[in-house]
Design an enzyme around this catalytic site. Structure first.
Site, PDB file in Angstrom:
ATOM      1  N   LYS A  73       0.657  -1.337  -0.044  1.00 25.64           N
ATOM      2  CA  LYS A  73       0.131   0.019   0.135  1.00 25.64           C
ATOM      3  C   LYS A  73       0.860   1.186  -0.076  1.00 25.64           C
ATOM      4  CE  LYS A  73      -3.803   1.652   2.948  1.00 25.64           C
ATOM      5  NZ  LYS A  73      -4.772   1.283   3.943  1.00 25.64           N
ATOM      6  N   SER A 129      -9.699   1.333   3.279  1.00 28.79           N
ATOM      7  CA  SER A 129      -8.708   2.095   2.303  1.00 28.79           C
ATOM      8  C   SER A 129      -7.827   1.399   1.652  1.00 28.79           C
ATOM      9  CB  SER A 129      -8.119   3.365   3.304  1.00 28.79           C
ATOM     10  OG  SER A 129      -7.123   2.480   4.176  1.00 28.79           O
ATOM     11  N   SER A 147      -9.723  -1.174   7.387  1.00 25.50           N
ATOM     12  CA  SER A 147      -9.044  -0.970   6.035  1.00 25.50           C
ATOM     13  C   SER A 147      -8.554  -2.105   5.358  1.00 25.50           C
ATOM     14  CB  SER A 147      -8.502   0.416   6.285  1.00 25.50           C
ATOM     15  OG  SER A 147      -9.270   1.360   6.366  1.00 25.50           O
TER      16      SER A 147
END
Length: 486
Positions: A79, A154, A178
């Site tokens: 990420k 997210s 997330s």
């Protein structure tokens, strides 16, 4: 079978046996990314040169007969919230445009030490604030099961890259769900470790008392193997726990016979999609057939968790994001007339609407006259939520709930309705407030072919038992073997 259809552990076995090489696997991933990422948009940037160099180094070590770790040569991606030395890291925000870190986050460093080629940086909600990956300054990520829908957030890029078979394992972060919510929406497995189990050093902060880096993959075993690499005490992170790290793969196949699984009545919320509820109820019956005992439990303060989270997380974000002022790194407004003007213009131009909204909420909650009424009261409720879990775990070994109250929704459907978007976290965020480990695994598909997820929550630092419970269900079902139609 194409290499990219293999699971992480299947590829590791083929590398160990000499059936393939790390360079071949890395090139297969890069080819797959070139083929489908124009539709998925999971990657913000590739490090093709760095990944291939790491793959070549892995193959050279293997050829020399050097002792290798189990994941040496397996391509992964991370990420965009993890600092990566020499590779632009933006947290999907304009405010960090052009920022190239001089060092690696501990989690990235551990992956490199394990010999894994890192393919690049994955899309996400800006500063990890969101549940749909639509707040990314680079545009939304798309769900491989239906590209008109969100992959969740997210860590949407981390989940979508797995579902699209672009990579074998990924790193995400979980502040209020997330990792788990995107896993549920993409038919993948995501683990939020106990707070302190995986180092936050070098992870761009959203809410420091809630953020938890963790692994995502296509199977429970793959997640266990990644966690084995990541779970380390880190003296550079003051919140890193010096806890013993078990062998996460050792007890994976031991089943659930004799275990007690709690079913919190408060998690079957009003407005939950009927297909999601039915799928979770079927999973509970499956656990009974496998020898587990279901226990009805209550977590009475769950109803306050959403409000508590959306006071505490924005308050911490307000403090953490004060550092982005145009002085030290990233974007700097060039048309400012003075220092104060430069601060304001940089933040206005650099932050997106959702980040601005949460900064404003957090600043208000921390302001004079409101701190006691909001922030302090929320901290007290957080303690009550933690105590609810502690009481429940005197009766059961783990808790079983839905992960997301609904399957993947259409992109744009909730983007102008923040409250509706915040409700997507209703089943996941209590776990963060209490600092507990939580895992999401696939538990079925809707009639429209959309994935649904089952959530497991456990005692602090008891990730091994969660993985074992998850594997027992996975072993009896073929959900993880189904592939997104992309």
């Amino acid at each position: 079978m194409p290499l990219t259809d293999l699971t992480l552990l299947e590829l590791a076995a083929k590398l160990a046996s000499g059936e393939t090489t790390s360079v071949e696997a890395t090139r297969a991933c890069l080819a797959r990314i070139a083929q489908v990422d124009g539709k998925v948009k999971a990657f913000l940037r590739l490090d093709e040169t760095g990944a291939l160099a790491a793959a070549e180094a892995s193959d050279a070590r293997r050829k020399k007969g050097n002792p290798l770790g189990p994941l040496d040569g397996v391509p992964v991606a991370v990420k965009d919230i993890f600092l990566t030395e020499g590779v632009e890291t933006t947290c999907a925000s304009r405010v960090l445009q052009g920022f190239v870190p001089p060092y690696d986050a501990t989690a990235v460093q551990l992956l490199k030490e394990a010999g894994t080629p890192i393919l690049g940086k994955l899309n996400q909600d800006e500063f990890a604030m969101g549940s749909s990956n639509e707040s990314s300054a680079h545009g939304p990520c798309h769900n491989p099961w239906d590209v008109t829908r969100t992959p969740g957030g997210s860590s949407g890029g981390s989940a979508a890259a797995l579902a699209a078979r672009e990579v074998f394992g990924t790193l995400g972060t979980d502040t209020g769900g997330s990792i788990r919510q995107p896993a549920a929406l993409t038919n993948t497995v995501g683990l939020k470790p106990t707070y302190g189990r995986v180092s936050r050093y070098g992870v761009i902060a959203y809410a420091s008392s809630l953020d938890a880096p963790g692994p995502m993959a296509r199977t429970v075993g793959d997640v266990a193997a990644l966690l084995q690499v990541l779970a380390r005490h880190d003296p550079r992170d003051s919140t890193s726990a010096p806890a013993d790290v078990p062998d996460y793969l050792a007890d994976l196949e031991h089943g659930v016979a004799g275990l007690k699984l709690g079913v919190p009545r408060e998690y079957f919320v009003e407005g939950m999609d009927p297909e999601v509820e039915a799928s979770v109820r079927e999973a509970l019956k499956a656990y009974e057939r496998l020898g587990a005992t279901l226990v009805d439990v209550s977590l009475p303060h769950t109803k306050y968790a959403l409000a508590t989270y959306y006071l505490l997380a924005p308050a911490e974000a307000s403090s953490n994001l004060a550092r982005y002022d145009g002085v030290r790194y990233g974007l700097r407004a060039r048309d400012a007339k003075g220092l104060k003007d430069m601060y304001g213009l940089t933040r206005d131009q650099g932050f997106g609407p959702e980040v601005k909204r949460r900064i404003m909420l957090g600043t208000y909650a921390l302001s004079a006259g409101y701190y006691d009424a909001y922030y302090l009261k929320a901290q007290k409720v957080r303690t009550l939520i933690r105590e609810d879990f502690a009481k429940a775990f005197t009766q059961v070994d783990a808790l079983v709930t839905p992960t997301s109250p609904v399957p993947a929704f259409k992109l744009g459907e909730k983007v102008n309705d923040p409250l509706s978007m915040y409700l997507m976290d209703v089943c996941t965020l209590p776990c963060n407030l209490a600092g507990l480990p939580g895992l999401s695994l696939p538990c079925g598909f809707t009639k429209a072919g959309l994935p649904m997820g089952l959530q497991l929550m456990g005692r602090p630092f008891d990730e091994a038992k969660l993985l074992r419970i998850a594997r027992a269900f996975e072993r009896e079902h073929d959900y993880v073997r189904r592939q997104a139609p992309i």
